[in-house]
Scaffold this motif. Structure first.
Motif, PDB file in Angstrom:
ATOM      1  N   VAL A 174     -63.734   3.202   6.354  1.00 54.84           N
ATOM      2  CA  VAL A 174     -62.632   3.202   7.443  1.00 54.84           C
ATOM      3  C   VAL A 174     -61.323   3.173   6.114  1.00 54.84           C
ATOM      4  CG1 VAL A 174     -61.030   1.998   9.008  1.00 54.84           C
ATOM      5  CG2 VAL A 174     -63.388   2.109   9.099  1.00 54.84           C
ATOM      6  N   ARG A 175     -60.508   4.224   6.316  1.00 53.63           N
ATOM      7  CA  ARG A 175     -59.434   4.563   5.460  1.00 53.63           C
ATOM      8  C   ARG A 175     -58.161   4.715   6.361  1.00 53.63           C
ATOM      9  NH1 ARG A 175     -60.301   7.466   0.194  1.00 53.63           N
ATOM     10  NH2 ARG A 175     -58.395   6.729  -0.479  1.00 53.63           N
ATOM     11  N   ALA A 176     -57.147   4.276   5.857  1.00 53.44           N
ATOM     12  CA  ALA A 176     -55.775   4.609   6.569  1.00 53.44           C
ATOM     13  C   ALA A 176     -55.123   6.005   5.983  1.00 53.44           C
ATOM     14  CB  ALA A 176     -54.659   3.410   6.237  1.00 53.44           C
ATOM     15  N   LYS A 177     -54.580   6.773   6.986  1.00 55.73           N
ATOM     16  CA  LYS A 177     -53.787   8.004   6.822  1.00 55.73           C
ATOM     17  C   LYS A 177     -52.528   7.986   7.519  1.00 55.73           C
ATOM     18  CE  LYS A 177     -56.801  10.806   9.703  1.00 55.73           C
ATOM     19  NZ  LYS A 177     -57.495  12.153   9.713  1.00 55.73           N
ATOM     20  N   SER A 178     -51.909   8.844   6.970  1.00 54.68           N
ATOM     21  CA  SER A 178     -50.480   8.940   7.811  1.00 54.68           C
ATOM     22  C   SER A 178     -50.110  10.190   8.723  1.00 54.68           C
ATOM     23  CB  SER A 178     -49.388   9.035   6.713  1.00 54.68           C
ATOM     24  OG  SER A 178     -49.184   8.037   5.978  1.00 54.68           O
ATOM     25  N   LYS A 179     -49.604  10.089   9.778  1.00 54.53           N
ATOM     26  CA  LYS A 179     -49.252  11.176  10.723  1.00 54.53           C
ATOM     27  C   LYS A 179     -48.001  10.852  11.409  1.00 54.53           C
ATOM     28  CE  LYS A 179     -51.051  12.487  15.432  1.00 54.53           C
ATOM     29  NZ  LYS A 179     -51.712  12.228  16.443  1.00 54.53           N
ATOM     30  N   THR A 180     -47.143  12.220  11.354  1.00 49.80           N
ATOM     31  CA  THR A 180     -45.907  12.114  11.860  1.00 49.80           C
ATOM     32  C   THR A 180     -45.893  12.193  13.404  1.00 49.80           C
ATOM     33  OG1 THR A 180     -45.435  13.013   9.623  1.00 49.80           O
ATOM     34  CG2 THR A 180     -43.656  13.090  11.496  1.00 49.80           C
ATOM     35  N   VAL A 181     -45.023  11.340  14.010  1.00 47.16           N
ATOM     36  CA  VAL A 181     -45.100  11.687  15.497  1.00 47.16           C
ATOM     37  C   VAL A 181     -43.604  11.610  15.752  1.00 47.16           C
ATOM     38  CG1 VAL A 181     -45.444  10.085  17.464  1.00 47.16           C
ATOM     39  CG2 VAL A 181     -46.983   9.951  15.702  1.00 47.16           C
ATOM     40  N   LYS A 182     -43.560  12.524  16.894  1.00 48.29           N
ATOM     41  CA  LYS A 182     -41.936  12.740  17.343  1.00 48.29           C
ATOM     42  C   LYS A 182     -41.575  11.866  18.442  1.00 48.29           C
ATOM     43  CE  LYS A 182     -39.283  16.576  19.516  1.00 48.29           C
ATOM     44  NZ  LYS A 182     -39.283  17.707  20.131  1.00 48.29           N
ATOM     45  N   LEU A 183     -40.433  11.338  18.223  1.00 48.20           N
ATOM     46  CA  LEU A 183     -39.839  10.157  19.326  1.00 48.20           C
ATOM     47  C   LEU A 183     -38.998  10.922  20.118  1.00 48.20           C
ATOM     48  CD1 LEU A 183     -39.569   7.291  16.853  1.00 48.20           C
ATOM     49  CD2 LEU A 183     -41.501   7.980  18.114  1.00 48.20           C
ATOM     50  N   ALA A 184     -38.749  10.209  21.364  1.00 45.81           N
ATOM     51  CA  ALA A 184     -37.754  10.746  22.290  1.00 45.81           C
ATOM     52  C   ALA A 184     -36.545  10.120  22.307  1.00 45.81           C
ATOM     53  CB  ALA A 184     -38.677  10.522  23.770  1.00 45.81           C
ATOM     54  N   SER A 185     -36.446   9.162  21.381  1.00 48.06           N
ATOM     55  CA  SER A 185     -35.160   8.295  21.083  1.00 48.06           C
ATOM     56  C   SER A 185     -34.391   8.930  20.080  1.00 48.06           C
ATOM     57  CB  SER A 185     -35.375   6.765  20.554  1.00 48.06           C
ATOM     58  OG  SER A 185     -36.296   6.177  21.282  1.00 48.06           O
ATOM     59  N   LYS A 186     -32.947   8.848  20.244  1.00 48.91           N
ATOM     60  CA  LYS A 186     -31.970   9.576  19.504  1.00 48.91           C
ATOM     61  C   LYS A 186     -31.205   8.510  18.613  1.00 48.91           C
ATOM     62  CE  LYS A 186     -32.893  13.655  21.111  1.00 48.91           C
ATOM     63  NZ  LYS A 186     -33.626  14.563  20.332  1.00 48.91           N
ATOM     64  N   SER A 187     -31.343   7.336  18.667  1.00 50.23           N
ATOM     65  CA  SER A 187     -30.662   6.275  17.863  1.00 50.23           C
ATOM     66  C   SER A 187     -31.769   5.499  17.188  1.00 50.23           C
ATOM     67  CB  SER A 187     -29.904   5.448  18.634  1.00 50.23           C
ATOM     68  OG  SER A 187     -30.370   4.558  19.657  1.00 50.23           O
ATOM     69  N   LEU A 188     -31.346   4.759  16.122  1.00 48.92           N
ATOM     70  CA  LEU A 188     -32.261   4.062  15.391  1.00 48.92           C
ATOM     71  C   LEU A 188     -32.752   2.819  16.129  1.00 48.92           C
ATOM     72  CD1 LEU A 188     -33.752   3.153  12.751  1.00 48.92           C
ATOM     73  CD2 LEU A 188     -31.493   2.273  11.987  1.00 48.92           C
ATOM     74  N   ASP A 189     -31.817   2.037  16.764  1.00 47.23           N
ATOM     75  CA  ASP A 189     -32.129   0.949  17.388  1.00 47.23           C
ATOM     76  C   ASP A 189     -33.381   1.218  18.758  1.00 47.23           C
ATOM     77  OD1 ASP A 189     -30.467  -0.695  16.259  1.00 47.23           O
ATOM     78  OD2 ASP A 189     -29.044  -0.615  17.464  1.00 47.23           O
ATOM     79  N   LYS A 190     -32.975   2.307  19.527  1.00 43.49           N
ATOM     80  CA  LYS A 190     -34.122   2.726  20.584  1.00 43.49           C
ATOM     81  C   LYS A 190     -35.409   3.407  19.884  1.00 43.49           C
ATOM     82  CE  LYS A 190     -30.648   3.972  23.867  1.00 43.49           C
ATOM     83  NZ  LYS A 190     -29.895   5.024  24.857  1.00 43.49           N
ATOM     84  N   ALA A 191     -35.165   3.780  18.792  1.00 41.88           N
ATOM     85  CA  ALA A 191     -36.342   4.291  18.122  1.00 41.88           C
ATOM     86  C   ALA A 191     -37.489   3.188  17.422  1.00 41.88           C
ATOM     87  CB  ALA A 191     -36.119   5.361  16.753  1.00 41.88           C
ATOM     88  N   LEU A 192     -37.024   2.218  17.138  1.00 45.23           N
ATOM     89  CA  LEU A 192     -37.717   1.031  16.674  1.00 45.23           C
ATOM     90  C   LEU A 192     -38.397   0.473  17.972  1.00 45.23           C
ATOM     91  CD1 LEU A 192     -35.048  -0.800  14.194  1.00 45.23           C
ATOM     92  CD2 LEU A 192     -37.407   0.455  13.811  1.00 45.23           C
ATOM     93  N   LYS A 193     -37.643   0.427  19.027  1.00 48.40           N
ATOM     94  CA  LYS A 193     -38.268  -0.153  20.218  1.00 48.40           C
ATOM     95  C   LYS A 193     -39.238   0.921  20.755  1.00 48.40           C
ATOM     96  CE  LYS A 193     -33.880  -2.568  21.558  1.00 48.40           C
ATOM     97  NZ  LYS A 193     -32.921  -2.691  22.766  1.00 48.40           N
ATOM     98  N   GLU A 194     -38.958   1.933  20.722  1.00 44.61           N
ATOM     99  CA  GLU A 194     -40.086   3.065  21.278  1.00 44.61           C
ATOM    100  C   GLU A 194     -41.374   3.005  20.325  1.00 44.61           C
ATOM    101  OE1 GLU A 194     -40.673   7.738  21.587  1.00 44.61           O
ATOM    102  OE2 GLU A 194     -38.656   7.125  21.315  1.00 44.61           O
ATOM    103  N   VAL A 195     -41.059   2.786  19.099  1.00 45.29           N
ATOM    104  CA  VAL A 195     -42.357   2.572  18.269  1.00 45.29           C
ATOM    105  C   VAL A 195     -43.166   1.572  18.469  1.00 45.29           C
ATOM    106  CG1 VAL A 195     -43.116   1.977  16.032  1.00 45.29           C
ATOM    107  CG2 VAL A 195     -41.292   3.999  16.275  1.00 45.29           C
ATOM    108  N   SER A 196     -42.474   0.117  18.661  1.00 49.74           N
ATOM    109  CA  SER A 196     -43.271  -0.953  18.953  1.00 49.74           C
ATOM    110  C   SER A 196     -43.656  -0.587  20.537  1.00 49.74           C
ATOM    111  CB  SER A 196     -42.292  -2.175  19.282  1.00 49.74           C
ATOM    112  OG  SER A 196     -42.957  -3.262  19.452  1.00 49.74           O
ATOM    113  N   ARG A 197     -43.137  -0.302  21.589  1.00 50.73           N
ATOM    114  CA  ARG A 197     -43.545  -0.124  22.955  1.00 50.73           C
ATOM    115  C   ARG A 197     -44.907   0.869  22.880  1.00 50.73           C
ATOM    116  NH1 ARG A 197     -39.439   2.222  24.672  1.00 50.73           N
ATOM    117  NH2 ARG A 197     -40.224   4.260  24.869  1.00 50.73           N
ATOM    118  N   ARG A 198     -44.652   1.986  22.209  1.00 52.64           N
ATOM    119  CA  ARG A 198     -46.086   2.685  22.046  1.00 52.64           C
ATOM    120  C   ARG A 198     -47.064   2.404  21.145  1.00 52.64           C
ATOM    121  NH1 ARG A 198     -43.123   8.670  21.105  1.00 52.64           N
ATOM    122  NH2 ARG A 198     -45.460   9.304  21.261  1.00 52.64           N
ATOM    123  N   GLY A 199     -46.817   1.461  20.227  1.00 53.96           N
ATOM    124  CA  GLY A 199     -47.762   0.682  19.565  1.00 53.96           C
ATOM    125  C   GLY A 199     -48.136   1.771  18.561  1.00 53.96           C
TER     126      GLY A 199
END
Length: 224
Positions: A174-199
């Motif tokens: 098991v190895r970690a790899k990266s993936k880019t995900v598009k967010l719905a948020s338009k500000s940094l604060d909301k983006a951080l919350k969205e990342v946490s909420r979506r896990g």
């Protein structure tokens, strides 16, 4: 009737050919303010008011077609609107097709091209009555870069925020790899919350462990 917020004054200039001017006379559209200029061309001036140059250009085009009804041909071939308040200026977000940047007089054109420093040129395309050409065209396009908000969050020139998440590959190792995900948020604060909420950050610890394992042999070698 002038509206209360139409307080800025602009000047429309019409460069009318000798033949077209006398055609106006025959059609009872004599422009008393017109004066004979160089190259047998009549120059007519008219003041117009608006709360911005964009609004003034819109009103100028409406006036042109209402009063002349196509007798003089397309407006972009003979009409210009000045820029006494220097609203037309070049920057990275300059849009050639913005109505406020069309129908430029010569003074404004020269100033704009100087500001653009080789990135704009006169648009000499023909165009049509319904689709007039722009006054200028872009000849060099600056490549806009993504903004790095955090080590994992980036924002595109259009405002879209992306998160670089960690996911685990399948299999025994098991190895970690990266993936880019598009967010719905338009500000940094909301983006951080969205990342946490979506896990989206749930596997970050595996990536950190993987990095520690890679750096471990180097540390042992250095200690030896």
């Amino acid at each position: 009737m002038m509206k209360i917020n139409d307080f800025l004054k602009y000047e429309i200039s019409l460069n009318i050919s000798y033949e077209d001017y006398f055609r106006l006379i025959y059609d009872n559209k004599y422009l008393i303010e017109a004066r004979l200029g160089p190259n047998r061309t009549f120059i007519a001036k008219k003041s117009i008011y608006g709360n911005s140059r964009k609004k003034a250009v819109h009103k100028a085009v409406q006036w042109f077609w209402k009063d002349f009804k196509g007798v003089l041909g397309p407006a972009h071939k003979i009409m210009t609107v000045d820029d006494p308040h220097e609203e037309v200026s070049y920057d990275d977000d300059f849009a050639c097709n913005d109505l406020g940047h069309k129908y430029l007089d010569e003074t404004t054109m020269e100033r704009l091209l100087a500001e653009a420093d080789g990135e704009l040129a006169r648009d000499d395309s023909v165009g049509t009555e319904n689709h007039p050409p722009n006054s200028v065209k872009r000849i060099k396009r600056r490549r806009k870069q993504h903004i790095q908000l955090t080590s994992r969050l980036t924002q595109s020139p259009g405002g879209t925020i992306y998160y670089r998440m960690t996911e685990l590959s399948e299999g025994k190792n098991v190895r970690a790899k990266s993936k880019t995900v598009k967010l719905a948020s338009k500000s940094l604060d909301k983006a951080l919350k969205e990342v946490s909420r979506r896990g989206l950050d749930k596997f970050e610890k595996f990536e950190k462990k993987d990095k520690k394992k890679k750096s471990l042999p180097a540390k042992i070698k250095h200690a030896a």
